[in-house]
Design a protein around this motif. Sequence first.
Motif, PDB file in Angstrom:
ATOM      1  N   VAL A   1       0.833  -1.206   0.000  1.00 26.02           N
ATOM      2  CA  VAL A   1       0.000   0.000   0.000  1.00 26.02           C
ATOM      3  C   VAL A   1       0.868   1.256   0.000  1.00 26.02           C
ATOM      4  CG1 VAL A   1      -1.647   1.349   1.365  1.00 26.02           C
ATOM      5  CG2 VAL A   1      -1.969  -1.114   1.088  1.00 26.02           C
ATOM      6  N   CYS A   2       1.886   1.294   0.835  1.00 21.45           N
ATOM      7  CA  CYS A   2       2.694   2.504   0.970  1.00 21.45           C
ATOM      8  C   CYS A   2       4.147   2.128   1.173  1.00 21.45           C
ATOM      9  CB  CYS A   2       2.189   3.354   2.141  1.00 21.45           C
ATOM     10  SG  CYS A   2       2.138   2.436   3.716  1.00 21.45           S
TER      11      CYS A   2
ATOM     12  N   ARG B   1      -0.260  -0.634   5.313  1.00 24.91           N
ATOM     13  CA  ARG B   1      -1.365   0.251   5.672  1.00 24.91           C
ATOM     14  C   ARG B   1      -0.820   1.580   6.183  1.00 24.91           C
ATOM     15  NH1 ARG B   1      -2.558   0.580  11.151  1.00 24.91           N
ATOM     16  NH2 ARG B   1      -1.328  -0.815  12.479  1.00 24.91           N
TER      17      ARG B   1
ATOM     18  N   LEU C   1      -7.288   5.011   2.404  1.00 23.66           N
ATOM     19  CA  LEU C   1      -6.152   4.113   2.213  1.00 23.66           C
ATOM     20  C   LEU C   1      -4.833   4.835   2.448  1.00 23.66           C
ATOM     21  CD1 LEU C   1      -5.640   1.144   1.349  1.00 23.66           C
ATOM     22  CD2 LEU C   1      -5.262   2.007  -0.964  1.00 23.66           C
TER      23      LEU C   1
END
Length: 494
Positions: free
Chosen positions: A412-413, A431, A441
């Motif tokens: 996600v990141c 997350r 998100l």
Amino acid sequence: MRFHFALTLQALWTGICQAAMQHYPAAWGHYDVCKSQIYSDEGLTWDYMACQPEAADMTQYLKVTLDPSNITCGDPPETYCALENPYMCNNECDATTEELAHPPELMFDIEGRNPTTFWQSTSWKKYPKALLVNITLSWNKTIELTDDIVLTFESGRPEQMVLEKSLDYGRTWQPYQFYATDCLDAFTMEPKTVQDLTQHTLLDIICTEDYSRGYVWKYDKTVRFEIKDRFALFAGPRLHNMASLYGQLDTTKNLRDFFTITDLRIRLLRPATGATMVDENNLSRYFYAVSDIKVQGRCKCNLHANSCVYDKEKLSCECEHNSTGPDCGRCKKSYQGRAWSAGSYLPIPKGTANICIANNIGPVKCNCNPFGSVSDRCNGTGFCICKEGTTGPKCQQCLPGYLWDDGCKSRVCDNELLRCQNGGVCVNNVRCSCTSDYTGLLCENPRCKSELGGCGGPDSGQAPLTPPSPHRLLLLLLLGSALLREASCWPALL
């Protein structure tokens, strides 16, 4: 001083040796190990690898046949003249005398004896009828060639010759290469050399004039079929890039079959004459004599064996990977859980074993990873069924773009390209931990957006953004001017 100089020399020599070794990289290995024991999460287990026997001199395992069968000299005894000197006729062949006999097995004995041993045919007594001889080498086993085929002639090299191969134990034959002093005249083919071939034309059958020149040439005794020059079209001139060659052999069946044989046949069509005209008054000058044949190769075991045994005049692979058969070409009866497949050279250096797996009656427990697999039991072919983004024998590894977090979850990141916004913090790349005022998100949405009335509603916890009224503006101006007048009196008071 001498000590430091010695150390410098030692370091320099070590560097030179390492640089020299880099010219012959061992990374691609020899595939001489079929399996090894390793420790895994499940304890001691087997790690399987593609494997093959070492290359060897395959002439020690062959059977030789001559056609016609009575073409060997010495029965009856015969005297021969030298090709380069028709008056030197002191060479005798007599099959009943060991010192004067020239049987076919002398083509495969140890070289270096003095005088040289060789097989010899009868002379061209029936000229102008062609002097035709077939020398057939049979292994009763599939062989993979690893080096040049080399024929050494004790007489002049033939003016016309064909090298042929069989892949079905001599039932059918295909030409490997044509040899002639004049390719157009002998075979209606344009003369070529192996240097004329490319990766796309490697399988072309050519006629060469390089090995049929007259007896006066310095290196005129050998005839070659160039295997390594053909390998070099993929692996480079010094066979450095074997990974490229192995990749081609893995994926191109025609290429692999080109270097695979069960039999070789040498068709001798016209002996050396040393001139444009045959001397009909001295036909004992014309004959074939072969002192040595070299065939370097290995048993074909489909990368499922690292040794080949010769027993009862027959070669056979000692199969591993639960395979069986002369070439390890099928799975054992109790190991047919999936279709048989040959091993693969890739990835370098261990390859892929493609072992035969045990027969399974329904799913069996395989210790599949409970987070990465659908079930802890194998499917019908003996493999774990992995969830999305998961791979590996036990579904314990993540595909690119996924990260392990009790199973594989999409990235996600990363605080570089995929940054959490509005003060959010990236947690384990899976997350964003957002501040109390934001959600989403990547923490991109104000939390009040999801509340009743939106970000301007009475229950949002955030005052609506409305312009001030005229009365309020006038009150603010009067208050500001009063403060300025009061501030101007402060110096007098001081």
